[in-house]
Design an enzyme around this catalytic site. Structure first.
Site, short mmCIF file in Angstrom:
data_model
loop_
_atom_site.label_atom_id
_atom_site.label_comp_id
_atom_site.label_asym_id
_atom_site.label_seq_id
_atom_site.Cartn_x
_atom_site.Cartn_y
_atom_site.Cartn_z
N ASN A 30 -13.84 -38.75 -138.23
CA ASN A 30 -13.02 -38.79 -137.01
C ASN A 30 -13.97 -38.82 -135.83
O ASN A 30 -15.09 -38.31 -135.92
CB ASN A 30 -12.19 -37.52 -136.88
CG ASN A 30 -11.05 -37.44 -137.88
OD1 ASN A 30 -11.06 -38.11 -138.90
ND2 ASN A 30 -10.08 -36.63 -137.57
N ARG A 31 -13.50 -39.34 -134.71
CA ARG A 31 -14.30 -39.27 -133.48
C ARG A 31 -14.32 -37.83 -132.98
O ARG A 31 -13.27 -37.20 -132.86
CB ARG A 31 -13.65 -40.10 -132.37
CG ARG A 31 -13.84 -41.56 -132.51
CD ARG A 31 -13.30 -42.26 -131.27
NE ARG A 31 -12.98 -43.64 -131.60
CZ ARG A 31 -13.88 -44.58 -131.83
NH1 ARG A 31 -15.17 -44.30 -131.70
NH2 ARG A 31 -13.51 -45.78 -132.15
#
Ligand code: C5P
Length: 219
Positions: A30-31
């Site tokens: 995930n960012r």
């Protein structure tokens, strides 16, 4: 350790993304810059807490004056968290990948004349839910985060009940807010007392205010 309102409190903070390997050179994630998590750990330490910071491979500068545990995957993060317990307070700011690749290739997957590889995924353990639902030795206060792009308060309220944590810090990460990877945050803190929206402020200020709230809740 600094002397302050959180002296004597052992606090766990998770932060950053996790990286779930596909092969030796590729991963899914995930960012997450890790900057809100780092700021929270720093603010808690400034208020005197004994902080253990369990972080995935984030860009953010590591906080000073805290114990740092570096991990890569969600499974490693869960083991690290279990090894840190018991704590008085646990704050889960990490953006943990929901899935991992079931069979990680030992060698780099090569391009094969246009044939597209298929990946099979397994669900990762939910670290926040696991700790929130502990029958014995549960932290006094468990705080989760909810990064949402729509219906922020409704989704975060449902998430608090589903996971079993005490507070959820919800924020709107839709691209137009510029919050993801930026230096500011606009959060709503949801507890059994309801939802309280804070004005948009720097991530350091959010961290400071959250540390103050935690100190007040423990006293
Ligand atoms: O379900 P969702 O990922 O939106 O929940 C976010 C919250 O749950 C965050 O506090 C995050 O750190 C935590 N979480 C976790 N383990 C997971 C997934 C999320 O601790 N596998």
């Amino acid at each position: 350790l600094a002397d302050g309102p959180l002296s004597g409190q052992r606090i766990l903070v998770t932060s950053g993304p996790t990286h779930e390997p596909i092969d030796p050179v590729r991963y899914i994630a995930n960012r997450s810059s890790g900057s809100q998590g780092s700021a929270i750990a720093r603010a808690l330490a400034v208020q005197g807490a004994d902080v253990v910071f369990v972080t995935g491979p984030a860009d953010a500068e590591r906080p000073q004056g805290v114990h740092i545990v570096e991990v890569q995957t969600a499974a490693e993060m869960l083991s690290a968290v279990k090894a840190v317990l018991p704590v008085n307070v646990a704050i889960f700011a990490a953006a943990v990948a929901d899935w991992r690749v079931t069979s990680v290739s030992d060698s780099k997957i090569k391009k094969q004349n246009g044939a597209i590889p298929t990946l099979e995924f397994a669900e990762n353990p939910d670290i926040l839910a696991t700790v929130s639902q502990m029958k014995t030795g549960r932290p006094e206060l468990v705080v989760g985060f909810a990064a949402e792009t729509d219906d922020v308060i409704a989704h975060a309220t449902a998430k608090r009940l589903r996971k079993g944590c005490d507070w959820i810090v919800a924020n709107d990460v839709s691209p137009e807010t510029g919050i993801m990877g930026g230096s500011e945050n606009a959060v709503t803190v949801i507890s059994d007392a309801g939802a309280e929206s804070w004005p948009r402020m720097g991530k350091e200020a959010v961290a400071h205010k959250l540390a103050e709230r935690i100190a007040a809740a423990l006293h």
